[in-house]
Design a protein around this motif. Structure first.
Motif, PDB file in Angstrom:
ATOM      1  N   LEU A 181      15.023  -2.472  -8.388  1.00 20.00           N
ATOM      2  CA  LEU A 181      15.537  -2.835  -7.192  1.00 20.00           C
ATOM      3  C   LEU A 181      14.639  -2.078  -6.298  1.00 20.00           C
ATOM      4  CD1 LEU A 181      19.360  -2.670  -7.488  1.00 20.00           C
ATOM      5  CD2 LEU A 181      18.045  -4.798  -6.992  1.00 20.00           C
ATOM      6  N   LEU A 182      13.822  -2.725  -5.549  1.00 17.14           N
ATOM      7  CA  LEU A 182      12.689  -2.108  -4.693  1.00 17.14           C
ATOM      8  C   LEU A 182      13.167  -1.165  -3.316  1.00 17.14           C
ATOM      9  CD1 LEU A 182      10.520  -5.236  -4.299  1.00 17.14           C
ATOM     10  CD2 LEU A 182       9.927  -3.211  -5.906  1.00 17.14           C
ATOM     11  N   GLY A 183      14.542  -1.518  -3.099  1.00 19.00           N
ATOM     12  CA  GLY A 183      15.121  -0.634  -1.809  1.00 19.00           C
ATOM     13  C   GLY A 183      14.915  -1.274  -0.537  1.00 19.00           C
ATOM     14  N   ARG A 184      14.126  -2.112  -0.762  1.00 21.67           N
ATOM     15  CA  ARG A 184      13.536  -2.875   0.709  1.00 21.67           C
ATOM     16  C   ARG A 184      13.233  -4.390   0.453  1.00 21.67           C
ATOM     17  NH1 ARG A 184       8.278   0.296   1.615  1.00 21.67           N
ATOM     18  NH2 ARG A 184       9.563   2.025   0.840  1.00 21.67           N
ATOM     19  N   ASP A 185      13.184  -5.077   1.585  1.00 21.47           N
ATOM     20  CA  ASP A 185      13.007  -6.619   1.395  1.00 21.47           C
ATOM     21  C   ASP A 185      11.532  -6.794   1.521  1.00 21.47           C
ATOM     22  OD1 ASP A 185      15.838  -7.360   1.033  1.00 21.47           O
ATOM     23  OD2 ASP A 185      16.063  -7.365   3.247  1.00 21.47           O
ATOM     24  N   VAL A 186      10.984  -7.593   0.809  1.00 22.85           N
ATOM     25  CA  VAL A 186       9.717  -7.882   0.909  1.00 22.85           C
ATOM     26  C   VAL A 186       9.376  -9.603   1.227  1.00 22.85           C
ATOM     27  CG1 VAL A 186       8.542  -6.228  -0.351  1.00 22.85           C
ATOM     28  CG2 VAL A 186       9.289  -8.252  -1.287  1.00 22.85           C
ATOM     29  N   GLY A 205       0.627  -1.251   0.023  1.00 24.61           N
ATOM     30  CA  GLY A 205      -0.001   0.005  -0.082  1.00 24.61           C
ATOM     31  C   GLY A 205       0.772   1.151   0.017  1.00 24.61           C
ATOM     32  N   GLN A 206       2.267   1.129   0.243  1.00 24.75           N
ATOM     33  CA  GLN A 206       2.996   2.252   0.230  1.00 24.75           C
ATOM     34  C   GLN A 206       3.654   2.588  -1.015  1.00 24.75           C
ATOM     35  OE1 GLN A 206       6.211   2.256   3.259  1.00 24.75           O
ATOM     36  NE2 GLN A 206       6.854   4.234   2.627  1.00 24.75           N
ATOM     37  N   LYS A 207       3.407   3.718  -1.638  1.00 31.26           N
ATOM     38  CA  LYS A 207       3.830   4.044  -3.023  1.00 31.26           C
ATOM     39  C   LYS A 207       5.396   4.477  -2.957  1.00 31.26           C
ATOM     40  CE  LYS A 207       3.467   7.590  -6.648  1.00 31.26           C
ATOM     41  NZ  LYS A 207       2.728   8.776  -7.223  1.00 31.26           N
ATOM     42  N   LEU A 208       6.203   3.844  -3.761  1.00 31.58           N
ATOM     43  CA  LEU A 208       7.818   4.021  -3.640  1.00 31.58           C
ATOM     44  C   LEU A 208       8.179   5.237  -4.623  1.00 31.58           C
ATOM     45  CD1 LEU A 208       9.103   0.559  -4.475  1.00 31.58           C
ATOM     46  CD2 LEU A 208       8.423   1.479  -2.157  1.00 31.58           C
ATOM     47  N   ALA A 209       9.047   5.962  -4.214  1.00 36.49           N
ATOM     48  CA  ALA A 209       9.618   7.084  -4.883  1.00 36.49           C
ATOM     49  C   ALA A 209      10.012   6.651  -6.532  1.00 36.49           C
ATOM     50  CB  ALA A 209      10.771   7.718  -4.049  1.00 36.49           C
TER      51      ALA A 209
END
Length: 725
Positions: A155-160, A119-123
């Protein structure tokens, strides 16, 4: 296939795939292998999720198998269309920090996909463009605008974690989303000790400056050692040459990126070249076969390797000529080529291409073409191939002792099969198939396509005596065919000249759904089938109609253990359409026309097929001075035959004669009984040289047993016709 060749006459709902893979809930997952074979396809560091299996506010399209549509080129033949503001939300199947998305936008348009994690939009956004799509190859007969999809990665910049949600939302442009690959990208690798870094020679990791000369100087300085490509983007404006006795290594293909459409172009090398762990992403927007817009064009030399590479938006990944003995190409990704993924263009000896992933190639995904010199003792093993959109998944054009083993091929779109074993030469000097061709343990899903040049379909696995007879021993074992839109196994002479496809065995195949037939035989020859089981057969078990009419027969030998495909399509004047059952013939249709015919012998060019070709001016003649002789016609299925019409050529040059014969019948091709006892039949040109014989029998095989002929010391028939009334 592509390269120096500029012309080409013929580019030639998932069920269970119990022995190898399954597409379940939209995710590509490996299952337990069958006892006799390793799992088909590559071991991949990512998991693919189909957009049509995800939640969406957009519209699902497909399935569709029609050439030239968005759905037909999509993985699984389905995708999701998003208008601006609409989204598709994927449930992440595994721990990941990166995603690669296959998409299409309308021709001439560009835009982006917003990315949301839980639900959080990435930059960051995913850029989408049609710049590298919509390819036209007007010089290839049967081709239409194709190559609708492209890939964008992030690259998402975070782990999911597994179960998290990643959504893609269209902004400003309609986007069709096909599939998303989720992956845990490794951190950048460190610089090897003693290596020569391209940045030490002045390479610009920002991608702004031209780093070509820096790469050349690093290669020259690192002879016998390693050229290090640090994390960053590097722009090259021309290709490298003179590359030998050196390793070029990056920090991983998510981190070390080279922007160029031509990386290495050299006719020869002393070898020992190793290319690994970086990306080469090109700017190829159209296919120009005279341009070497390839990652490697030419030779790496003996004992070289290519591994861990990400190759994208080129014409061809590797177009290999010259000497490449013992080359190993493994663990690479090939995406969005406008032509072949890899082509061994002759003289490949001991080359191994294994554990690679190829999606959205514009021609054959993997090909061996034995031009100028044969490819020998080389193999394609454990590769995963998806959506070649203008040819075959795997194509073997000639060569000696070739192996195609444990590959997974899905969704061939046009002008091709999942696997093609072929003597199509394209150019000379060509080296046809020789030795033993091993095709083992492959899985083919939704493969095969309509060929508009032939106006009939190509099978999931095709053996093609296109320009010459198949003399090699072709051994096809452990094949799984699932949901082929048309046939499972095709035997054809694609050039239309009736060269024989022979020396073929098919063992241990599992067919889970075909639109038309299991065996599609269109040329003379022979194949033996053992332990081939089929379910979900759309039309009939066998289509056996060699072309040209009268060119000979294709003998289907039942080696035992076969099940589920014992029926035949009996009308050679029509092609079965997917799901169409064989029509009941009318009383006035000749059941024998175009059917397989065999004989105890024949004289010169007067072969058995001439007696069922529909032309009363051509004829079969048995061996001379060797009575008794017989001619046998396979009607394709049991029929209540009531009348036979036997003909000789009607010309007056054929004097009247009497032939002594009996009619025998069989339901299984092995046990025959007498239908009409032996007697004399008079053929007279004044009455059309025609004899009608009333019969009464429920038979599939009709045999004419001839013991005498007053006009010639041989049995002779120009037409044998069978009717239901």
């Amino acid at each position: 296939m592509t390269g120096s060749r500029t012309t080409r006459v013929n580019v030639r709902s998932t069920s269970a795939i119990a022995t190898a893979v399954a597409v379940a809930a939209g995710a590509l997952v490996a299952l337990a292998p069958a006892p006799a074979h390793a799992a088909a396809g590559a071991t991949l560091p990512f998991t693919s999720v189909e957009a049509e299996s995800a939640a969406t506010t957009g519209s699902r399209i497909g399935p569709d198998f029609t050439q030239g549509t968005l759905a037909s080129e999509a993985s699984g033949r389905q995708a999701v269309r998003l208008d601006a503001g609409q989204r598709v939300e994927f449930t992440v199947p595994r721990a990941a920090n990166a995603v690669n998305v296959a998409y299409s936008v309308p021709d001439g348009q560009s835009g982006s996909l917003d990315v949301y994690v839980n639900g959080q939009k990435l930059a960051k956004t995913l850029p989408v463009t049609s710049q590298y799509s919509y390819i036209d190859t007007h010089w290839i007969p049967g081709a239409r605008t194709h190559h609708f999809y492209a890939h964008a990665r992030l690259l998402l910049g975070r782990d999911v974690r597994a179960g998290d949600k990643v959504a893609l939302q269209a902004t400003g442009v309609r986007v069709t989303v096909d599939v998303a690959d989720f992956e845990q990208a490794a951190a950048p690798a460190g610089r090897p000790a003693g290596s020569v870094s391209v940045t030490d020679k002045g390479a610009d990791p920002s991608g702004q400056g031209d780093s070509t000369q820096a790469f050349r100087e690093a290669v020259a300085a690192a002879q016998g050692g390693v050229v290090w490509i640090p994390p960053g983007e590097y722009r090259l404006t021309s290709s490298l040459s003179g590359v030998q006795n050196v390793t070029l290594r990056g920090a991983g293909h998510w981190h070390s990126i080279v922007r160029t459409s031509r990386f290495i172009d050299q006719p020869s090398s002393s070898g020992n070249v190793h290319l690994k762990d970086f990306a080469v992403i090109g700017e190829v927007t159209e296919r120009v076969d005279s341009s070497p817009d390839n990652f490697v064009n030419g030779s790496l030399g003996p004992n070289s390797s290519v591994s861990g590479m990400w190759l994208q938006r080129l014409k061809v990944g590797l177009w290999l000529t010259g000497t490449n003995d013992n080359l190993v190409v493994e663990d690479n990704r090939f995406l969005d080529m406008t032509a072949d993924g890899l082509n061994l263009n002759g003289n490949a000896r001991g080359v191994k291409v294994r554990n690679n992933f190829l999606r959205n190639q514009g021609d054959d995904a993997l090909a061996m073409w034995s031009l100028y010199a044969p490819n020998t003792n080389s193999s394609f093993e454990n590769n995963t191939i998806s959506q070649p959109n203008l040819a075959n998944g795997i194509a073997i054009y000639g060569g000696t002792d070739i192996t195609v083993r444990n590959n997974l091929v899905s969704d061939t779109n046009a002008l091709g099969s999942g696997i093609a074993i072929s003597n199509q030469k394209f150019l000379d000097p060509f080296h046809p198939l020789a030795g033993t061709i091993t095709v083992d343990g492959n899985t083919l899903v939704r493969t095969g396509a309509m060929n508009p040049n032939w106006n009939h379909p190509m099978g999931a696995l095709r053996v093609d005596s296109y320009d010459s007879a198949i003399e090699a021993q072709v051994r096809i074992t452990g094949t799984t065919v699932t949901d082929s839109p048309y046939s499972a196994f095709e035997f054809v002479s694609g050039g239309g000249r009736g060269h024989a496809a022979k020396n073929i065995t098919v063992d241990g195949a599992t067919v889970n759904g075909v639109g038309t037939v299991v065996v599609q035989a269109e040329t003379p020859g022979a194949a033996t089938f053992r332990d081939v089981t089929a379910t979900g057969v759309g039309s009939a078990g066998v289509y056996n109609c060699p072309y040209p009419s009268g060119s000979g027969t294709f003998t289907v030998t039942d080696g035992g253990g076969n099940a589920g495909w014992d029926s035949s399509w009996s009308d050679c004047s029509t092609w079965p359409r997917p799901g169409e059952t064989a029509p009941d013939p009318g009383p006035d249709r000749n059941l024998a026309r175009g059917r397989p015919a065999t004989a105890t012998g024949s004289q010169d060019v007067y072969t058995p097929g001439k007696a069922v070709d529909g032309d009363a001016n051509t004829y079969w003649e048995s061996a001379n001075h060797a009575f008794p002789q017989s001619l046998t016609v396979d009607l394709g299925s049991r029929r209540s035959v009531r009348r036979l019409v036997l003909k000789l050529p009607p010309q007056s040059a054929w004097q009247a004669r009497t032939q002594t014969l009996s009619v025998q019948g069989s339901t299984d091709g092995s046990s025959y009984s007498t239908v009409v006892a032996s007697r004399d039949y008079r053929f007279d040109p004044s009455t059309g040289n025609t004899v009608t014989i009333p019969v009464s029998g429920d038979i599939r095989y009709v045999r004419l047993h001839v013991t005498g002929n007053t006009g010639w010391p041989a049995a002779q028939f120009s037409e044998v016709e069978a009717y239901l009334s």
